[in-house]
Enzyme design. Sequence first.
Site, mmCIF file in Angstrom:
data_model
loop_
_atom_site.group_PDB
_atom_site.id
_atom_site.type_symbol
_atom_site.label_atom_id
_atom_site.label_comp_id
_atom_site.label_asym_id
_atom_site.label_seq_id
_atom_site.Cartn_x
_atom_site.Cartn_y
_atom_site.Cartn_z
ATOM 1 N N TYR A 190 0.867 -1.183 0.000
ATOM 2 C CA TYR A 190 0.000 0.000 0.000
ATOM 3 C C TYR A 190 0.896 1.222 0.000
ATOM 4 O O TYR A 190 1.894 1.279 0.725
ATOM 5 C CB TYR A 190 -0.897 0.021 1.244
ATOM 6 C CG TYR A 190 -1.707 1.302 1.380
ATOM 7 C CD1 TYR A 190 -2.970 1.396 0.819
ATOM 8 C CD2 TYR A 190 -1.188 2.413 2.039
ATOM 9 C CE1 TYR A 190 -3.707 2.575 0.917
ATOM 10 C CE2 TYR A 190 -1.917 3.587 2.147
ATOM 11 C CZ TYR A 190 -3.174 3.660 1.581
ATOM 12 O OH TYR A 190 -3.893 4.823 1.665
ATOM 13 N N GLU A 228 -3.407 7.649 -4.062
ATOM 14 C CA GLU A 228 -3.308 6.335 -3.414
ATOM 15 C C GLU A 228 -3.137 5.223 -4.432
ATOM 16 O O GLU A 228 -3.781 5.211 -5.485
ATOM 17 C CB GLU A 228 -4.565 6.091 -2.574
ATOM 18 C CG GLU A 228 -4.600 4.745 -1.865
ATOM 19 C CD GLU A 228 -5.896 4.521 -1.123
ATOM 20 O OE1 GLU A 228 -5.967 4.893 0.063
ATOM 21 O OE2 GLU A 228 -6.859 4.011 -1.728
#
Length: 388
Positions: A109, A197
Amino acid sequence: MKIHEYQARDLFCQYGIPCPAGIVAQTAEEAKEAFAKIGTTPVVVKAQIHSGGRGKAGGVKLCQSADEVYDFAKNLIGSRLYTHQTGPEGREVQKVFVAEGTHIAKEYYFSMTVDSANAAVVMIASAEGGTEIEELSKNHPEKILQQRINPVIGYKDYDGWEMAQKLGLTGDKAKIFVKIARGMYRLFLEKDCSLVEINPLVETAEGTLIAVDAKVNFDDNALFRHPDIVALRDFNEEDPKEIQASKYDLNYVSLDGSVGCMVNGAGLAMATMDIIKSFGGSPANFLDVGGSATTERVTAAFEILLSDQNVKAILVNIFGGIMKCDVIAQGIVEAAKAMEIKVPVVVRLDGTNADAGREILGNSGLSLVPAETFAEAAKKAVELAAQN
């Protein structure tokens, strides 16, 4: 402002962030054609809605053939997906993104967002990608890595190298990560983002890194500088009430309570929502009409509140500073006379020209419920909403 994954992926490509090939499709036939154009198997077909959790909701599938792509897209387009972010009303899928499949060895992530407390952009990363970062942060906070970027000098490659080291990336993978971080920071600043993101950032079987998902949100207050970004806005993904509010420069956020709120000033609006909760009620919205509210804006605010079927009472809470209470009161009277209001309206005015404002309301002939204090107003609104 939010955009779709395929739009965010296009921005990633512009900033040198490696992404799989992909094509957006609005019909099953277009999805099948996209499969042929990509020319590799498998492909991933993803529902394009403004929500996370699409995979768990059945909106993402790995497909091995053109027929499989066609069947999945046909069933998905026009259907509604229900995720933890869409709420019970769900979101209708109007397009899908057909992307080249990736041989995944490991998932990470990686994101950049604003650290308001430190007035800086912060990098957030985890070696546990592919999962919902909120759940990971809640259950395993030790797995969330954070690193602030010095706002004076901005991103430097040593920031990327340091985060790569924390993630355990070395060699060529670390070099690619630094390049990705550099591109993300440029995108973040140049397009006035609030969030960039990648989840997951994939380490492939071939030993490289690639962003197989893309999410970009923008600061609404900076959109005037970016007509190219505004052009990406999908009104079908937004609450119609919020769209209407934006036309009148009203700061509005829809919630799920029963007390509609019309307030001037963001701080007072937040306090109003809190005190409604303290009396056992629930706010139906955040609505700041601002310090220069006109009759037109007040009328628009009433229309928005009344369009919400969950609203059982309205609380107008105004503190007159720059905006005088008598001007607000006149706007309330004219707005109320211009439309049919079937729910009780509690009005509390305080500050500049409050007495004159109360007199205008009292002589209006309207069945408005006056309140002297903040607490009295909230208590009355909650009680009336419960009775309605």
